[in-house]
Write a protein that holds these residues in place. Structure first.
Motif, PDB file in Angstrom:
ATOM      1  N   GLU A 292       6.039   0.213  12.276  1.00  0.00           N
ATOM      2  CA  GLU A 292       7.021  -0.728  12.321  1.00  0.00           C
ATOM      3  C   GLU A 292       7.250  -1.840  11.645  1.00  0.00           C
ATOM      4  N   ALA A 293       5.906  -2.257  11.497  1.00  0.00           N
ATOM      5  CA  ALA A 293       5.760  -3.588  10.370  1.00  0.00           C
ATOM      6  C   ALA A 293       6.179  -3.177   8.852  1.00  0.00           C
ATOM      7  N   TYR A 294       6.067  -1.850   8.568  1.00  0.00           N
ATOM      8  CA  TYR A 294       6.487  -1.407   7.340  1.00  0.00           C
ATOM      9  C   TYR A 294       7.985  -1.330   7.200  1.00  0.00           C
ATOM     10  N   ARG A 295       8.410  -0.815   8.235  1.00  0.00           N
ATOM     11  CA  ARG A 295       9.945  -0.676   8.382  1.00  0.00           C
ATOM     12  C   ARG A 295      10.556  -1.907   8.207  1.00  0.00           C
ATOM     13  N   CYS A 296      10.013  -2.849   8.992  1.00  0.00           N
ATOM     14  CA  CYS A 296      10.546  -4.260   9.076  1.00  0.00           C
ATOM     15  C   CYS A 296      10.327  -5.092   7.676  1.00  0.00           C
ATOM     16  N   PHE A 297       9.248  -4.971   7.145  1.00  0.00           N
ATOM     17  CA  PHE A 297       9.142  -5.870   5.800  1.00  0.00           C
ATOM     18  C   PHE A 297       9.917  -5.230   4.649  1.00  0.00           C
ATOM     19  N   ALA A 331       5.236 -10.564  -3.517  1.00  0.00           N
ATOM     20  CA  ALA A 331       4.685 -10.644  -2.445  1.00  0.00           C
ATOM     21  C   ALA A 331       5.117  -9.619  -1.377  1.00  0.00           C
ATOM     22  N   LYS A 332       6.436  -9.239  -1.465  1.00  0.00           N
ATOM     23  CA  LYS A 332       6.857  -7.883  -0.752  1.00  0.00           C
ATOM     24  C   LYS A 332       6.128  -6.649  -1.111  1.00  0.00           C
ATOM     25  N   LYS A 333       6.012  -6.717  -2.323  1.00  0.00           N
ATOM     26  CA  LYS A 333       5.250  -5.444  -2.794  1.00  0.00           C
ATOM     27  C   LYS A 333       3.904  -5.395  -2.331  1.00  0.00           C
ATOM     28  N   GLU A 334       2.964  -6.462  -2.331  1.00  0.00           N
ATOM     29  CA  GLU A 334       1.553  -6.481  -2.063  1.00  0.00           C
ATOM     30  C   GLU A 334       1.564  -6.092  -0.581  1.00  0.00           C
ATOM     31  N   ILE A 335       2.510  -6.577   0.489  1.00  0.00           N
ATOM     32  CA  ILE A 335       2.426  -6.492   1.832  1.00  0.00           C
ATOM     33  C   ILE A 335       2.653  -4.921   2.117  1.00  0.00           C
ATOM     34  N   LEU A 336       3.711  -4.412   1.432  1.00  0.00           N
ATOM     35  CA  LEU A 336       4.075  -2.912   1.755  1.00  0.00           C
ATOM     36  C   LEU A 336       2.869  -2.195   1.099  1.00  0.00           C
ATOM     37  N   GLU A 337       2.310  -2.381   0.011  1.00  0.00           N
ATOM     38  CA  GLU A 337       1.179  -1.747  -0.448  1.00  0.00           C
ATOM     39  C   GLU A 337       0.009  -1.401   0.680  1.00  0.00           C
ATOM     40  N   TYR A 338      -0.437  -2.545   1.144  1.00  0.00           N
ATOM     41  CA  TYR A 338      -1.323  -2.734   2.151  1.00  0.00           C
ATOM     42  C   TYR A 338      -0.954  -1.856   3.361  1.00  0.00           C
TER      43      TYR A 338
END
Length: 365
Positions: A292-297, A331-338
């Motif tokens: 759900e976090a992935y979808r949200c971000f 920043a968005k890319k880094e969070i989504l990659e994690y």
């Protein structure tokens, strides 16, 4: 190994392990105990002397407690003396621990304490009774009774330590480990009194165990979530008790007999393996939150939207949220990659893990 095992057992015997509605740490509803601390010894040519004071405050049969300790340690080696003044406070609130570091002027929140320690109770609601059973399994022996401040307490000996316990409350603890002898004895004790006004922590910033600063406004919600998680852990504690019994048997530990170092190591290894299913379950419970976090971000186009995602994760996990200062493509890319690594690599790896070593390797992805 003996020192580590002893510290774990002493910590267990003096720390709340789970929700007060389900379990009782002490057989006394509330109280305040003051202690005197003295210790001395020689370790590898280094002389150590310790003096100090300690106080324990508790209510709800130990579900809420505050332990404050002030001590001075003098270490002398080759004629040079170093003096360390140590001031610590630990506040336990229904399985959530807050440890005060007065030197750094900060408070560390440990929200998993109730769940971690709750596994050791084996489903026994009377924690004092569960503690006695554990001490017996580890070779502890009851040596009669003693009197401290007019209270008759049971004397237990285990791995170089002697404890005098009154209704679950240690009134006197003597240890002799690695050449260091120490004694902690109650100088004043009052029970079944009002202690509501005695709980309090300094106005320091609060951090989690990973060094992230916690918003104090979120603490109440986080503690409530921690209580829910602790309750979930209790559903499987009977199985854990069975695992402990099996591990002791596998290690060849007999009740009332002091285990050998090799038996202690075998017991710890067997327990780690027995804990594997529950640890995997705790990790896998976060899978849907991460999806759900992935979808949200992924759908967040602004800093405000990204911070909503962060707050939602905090509410779902009970962990503190980190404010996102800027929402740029990097920043968005880094969070989504994690999150992608967690969902596509860590989760499948954890599901297949057949040992604690493999599980640790999964988490190191």
């Amino acid at each position: 190994m003996r020192r580590i095992t002893l510290c774990l057992i002493l910590f267990w015997s003096s720390t709340l392990v789970t929700n007060a509605d389900q379990m009782k740490l002490y057989e006394v509803k509330s109280g305040k105990v003051d202690y005197r601390i003295n210790g001395s010894g020689d370790v590898m040519g280094q002389k150590i002397d310790t003096t100090g004071k300690k106080r324990l405050i508790f209510d709800h049969y130990g579900a809420r407690s505050l332990t404050e300790e002030n001590r001075v340690e003098k270490q002398t080696i080759m004629g040079q003396t170093q003096v360390n003044e140590i001031h610590t406070t630990v506040y336990m609130n229904h399985g959530v621990a807050y440890q005060v570091d007065f030197n750094a002027k900060r408070i560390i929140r440990m929200g998993e304490m109730g769940a971690m320690m709750g596994m050791l109770t084996g489903g026994e609601k009377n924690v004092g009774k569960a503690g006695e059973e554990m001490m017996k399994k580890m070779g502890g022996k009851k040596r009669g009774t003693d009197n401290v401040l007019g209270y008759t307490c049971d004397v237990w000996e285990l791995m170089g330590s002697k404890q005098c316990i009154y209704k679950g409350i240690p009134l006197k603890v003597e240890t002799n480990v690695m050449g260091i002898k120490s004694i902690e004895v109650a100088t004043k004790a009052e029970f079944d009194i009002s202690v509501d006004d005695l709980f309090g922590l300094p106005d320091f910033p609060v951090y989690d165990m990973y060094g992230n600063r916690v918003n104090k406004k979120e603490l109440a919600a986080m503690d409530r979530q921690a209580e829910i998680e602790n309750a979930k852990v209790q559903e499987g504690v009977e199985q854990m008790q069975q695992a402990m019994t099996s591990a002791a048997k596998e290690a060849g530990i007999e009740e009332g007999v002091v285990p050998t170092p090799s038996q202690e190591k075998a017991f710890e290894d067997a327990m780690m393996q027995a804990m594997l299913p529950q640890m995997k379950q705790q990790i896998l419970q976060q899978e849907e939150v991460m999806r759900e976090a992935y979808r949200c971000f992924h759908d967040a186009d602004t800093k405000e939207e990204a911070n909503i995602c962060s707050n939602n994760i905090s509410l779902a996990t009970g962990e503190p949220s980190e404010e996102i200062g800027e929402w740029i493509p990097e920043a968005k890319k880094e969070i989504l990659e994690y999150l992608d690594i967690y969902i596509k690599k860590i989760v499948p790896c954890v599901k297949k893990a057949a040992s604690m070593d493999v599980l640790q390797q999964c988490m190191d992805e």
